[in-house]
Design a protein around this motif. Structure first.
Motif, PDB file in Angstrom:
ATOM      1  N   VAL A 132      -5.173  37.052 -39.868  1.00  0.00           N
ATOM      2  CA  VAL A 132      -4.436  35.855 -39.575  1.00  0.00           C
ATOM      3  C   VAL A 132      -3.031  36.199 -39.378  1.00  0.00           C
ATOM      4  CG1 VAL A 132      -3.946  33.552 -39.958  1.00  0.00           C
ATOM      5  CG2 VAL A 132      -6.202  34.098 -40.081  1.00  0.00           C
ATOM      6  N   ASN A 133      -2.621  36.728 -40.615  1.00  0.00           N
ATOM      7  CA  ASN A 133      -1.062  37.121 -40.525  1.00  0.00           C
ATOM      8  C   ASN A 133      -0.652  38.095 -39.417  1.00  0.00           C
ATOM      9  OD1 ASN A 133      -1.021  35.429 -42.592  1.00  0.00           O
ATOM     10  ND2 ASN A 133      -0.068  36.769 -44.020  1.00  0.00           N
ATOM     11  N   SER A 142      -0.128  23.141 -38.523  1.00  0.00           N
ATOM     12  CA  SER A 142      -1.775  23.286 -38.366  1.00  0.00           C
ATOM     13  C   SER A 142      -2.427  23.792 -39.717  1.00  0.00           C
ATOM     14  CB  SER A 142      -1.977  24.019 -37.164  1.00  0.00           C
ATOM     15  OG  SER A 142      -1.449  23.585 -36.301  1.00  0.00           O
ATOM     16  N   ARG A 143      -1.696  24.864 -40.152  1.00  0.00           N
ATOM     17  CA  ARG A 143      -2.170  25.455 -41.499  1.00  0.00           C
ATOM     18  C   ARG A 143      -2.303  24.567 -42.681  1.00  0.00           C
ATOM     19  NH1 ARG A 143      -4.904  30.041 -42.458  1.00  0.00           N
ATOM     20  NH2 ARG A 143      -3.524  30.857 -43.909  1.00  0.00           N
ATOM     21  N   ARG A 150      -5.150  21.943 -42.446  1.00  0.00           N
ATOM     22  CA  ARG A 150      -6.446  22.370 -42.927  1.00  0.00           C
ATOM     23  C   ARG A 150      -6.546  22.689 -44.147  1.00  0.00           C
ATOM     24  NH1 ARG A 150      -5.678  25.274 -37.883  1.00  0.00           N
ATOM     25  NH2 ARG A 150      -5.177  27.283 -39.157  1.00  0.00           N
ATOM     26  N   ILE A 210      -0.357  27.836 -49.835  1.00  0.00           N
ATOM     27  CA  ILE A 210      -1.866  27.251 -49.607  1.00  0.00           C
ATOM     28  C   ILE A 210      -2.485  27.922 -50.582  1.00  0.00           C
ATOM     29  CG2 ILE A 210      -3.956  27.813 -47.855  1.00  0.00           C
ATOM     30  CD1 ILE A 210      -1.985  27.468 -45.675  1.00  0.00           C
ATOM     31  N   TRP A 257       2.455  26.097 -35.928  1.00  0.00           N
ATOM     32  CA  TRP A 257       1.319  26.937 -36.655  1.00  0.00           C
ATOM     33  C   TRP A 257       1.280  26.424 -37.969  1.00  0.00           C
ATOM     34  CZ3 TRP A 257       1.379  30.645 -40.578  1.00  0.00           C
ATOM     35  CH2 TRP A 257       0.303  31.515 -40.770  1.00  0.00           C
ATOM     36  N   THR A 258       2.388  26.587 -38.792  1.00  0.00           N
ATOM     37  CA  THR A 258       2.458  26.069 -40.254  1.00  0.00           C
ATOM     38  C   THR A 258       1.925  24.793 -40.527  1.00  0.00           C
ATOM     39  OG1 THR A 258       4.408  27.531 -40.389  1.00  0.00           O
ATOM     40  CG2 THR A 258       4.077  25.778 -42.072  1.00  0.00           C
ATOM     41  N   GLN A 281       1.407  31.240 -47.128  1.00  0.00           N
ATOM     42  CA  GLN A 281       0.073  31.792 -47.711  1.00  0.00           C
ATOM     43  C   GLN A 281       0.230  31.480 -49.188  1.00  0.00           C
ATOM     44  OE1 GLN A 281      -2.498  33.114 -46.674  1.00  0.00           O
ATOM     45  NE2 GLN A 281      -3.413  33.562 -48.653  1.00  0.00           N
TER      46      GLN A 281
END
Length: 301
Positions: free
Chosen positions: A3-4, A23-24, A27, A82, A20-21, A79
């Motif tokens: 992903v990264n 959306s992450r 989730r 999360i 993008w952040t 990362q």
């Protein structure tokens, strides 16, 4: 491709990384409560501050492209946020309180006390006379005491904590805000190193989280120092000891402003006769009370 790796290749601009952040984070179902209260604000905060950009950054510049190193920095923070559920201020080593930046580490709580609302109004109507001597006990990063010294410019402010690691951070914040002439940093287990001192105003945001609340808390809170959060099974161990001693450290017209959060109900059940003056907090929050020296002296805690 990870992903990264894909993100480094496909995402180009600041706004790409904010989207993008966001959306992450959605989730991942993170908990927000350490400076932001939603995924979008947290994403904006992470991206802009990791790039050392101000929060009021010109939105017309959001199309600016990022370097590979900048992209990797953002991806690493996302990362960690999360996977470790680490609060964003720890990842950035920075928190904001009353519009001011404060250094924070995992040795300090992240500033968020509703006592901020009272600082904004100079503790009116609770204070009648200008306080010349102020104590901020359990200071952590030093935010409450440092802001008090900026609000009451002629006051002498002591900020204390039992944790030497937290006080190192507090000292850095004292220097950051250039209040070293009015703020003294003192390592003290409650009142042990404050013999002979008396204060017109004592502010305290102590450990008060009870065992049930702590055990059911979101994972983010387990990154904060437990010493600064919990205080016995019902959350009142520190408070009981504090209330039994604090009158001796107040001037005749002195008051305490004290936070107990959700432990408010338990405190009232333990001391039904004490006239706690619970503060209406317009910015939100609960569990902040005021007591005068006269009121404290009337009860055997």
């Amino acid at each position: 491709m990870s992903v990264n790796q894909s993100a480094v290749r496909d995402l180009k601009s600041i706004k790409d990384f904010i989207r993008w952040t966001y959306s992450r984070f959605l989730r991942a179902e993170l908990f927000y409560g350490h400076g932001t209260d939603n995924a979008w604000d947290e994403a904006v905060h992470l991206v802009l501050r990791s790039l050392k950009l101000p929060m009021d950054f010109d939105r017309s510049m959001l199309d600016c492209a990022l370097t590979t190193d900048e992209k990797k920095c953002i991806l690493k923070l996302v990362q960690l946020r999360i996977s470790k559920r680490e609060p964003l201020p720890y990842l950035l080593n920075e928190a904001w309180f009353m519009g001011l930046p404060f250094k924070v580490t995992r040795d300090t709580l992240i500033p968020r006390s509703p006592i901020m609302s009272l600082l904004e109004t100079e503790f009116q109507p609770w204070i009648n006379d200008y306080p010349l001597n102020i104590l901020d006990m359990c200071t952590g990063s030093g935010c409450l005491g440092i802001v008090a010294s900026l609000v009451f410019e002629d006051a002498k402010v002591d900020i204390t904590d039992i944790s030497p690691e937290a006080l190192k951070v507090a000292q850095e914040n004292v220097l950051l805000h250039e209040v070293e002439e009015s703020v003294e940093v003192i390592e003290s287990d409650m009142f042990n190193n404050l013999s002979g001192r008396k204060y017109d105003l004592i502010i305290c945001n102590p450990p008060y989280v009870d065992a049930d609340d702590y055990n059911s808390a979101p994972k983010e809170f387990y990154n904060e120092p437990q010493l600064a959060l919990t205080s016995g099974n019902d959350g009142l161990d520190f408070t009981r000891q504090f209330l039994s001693q604090v009158a001796d450290y107040l001037t005749d017209n002195g008051i305490i402003v004290y936070e107990v959060g959700n432990t408010e109900v338990t405190l009232q059940e333990n001391y039904p006769d004490v006239p706690f003056m619970w503060v209406d907090l317009p910015a939100g929050g609960n569990g902040v009370f005021v007591l005068t020296k006269e009121q404290l002296s009337q009860f055997n805690f």
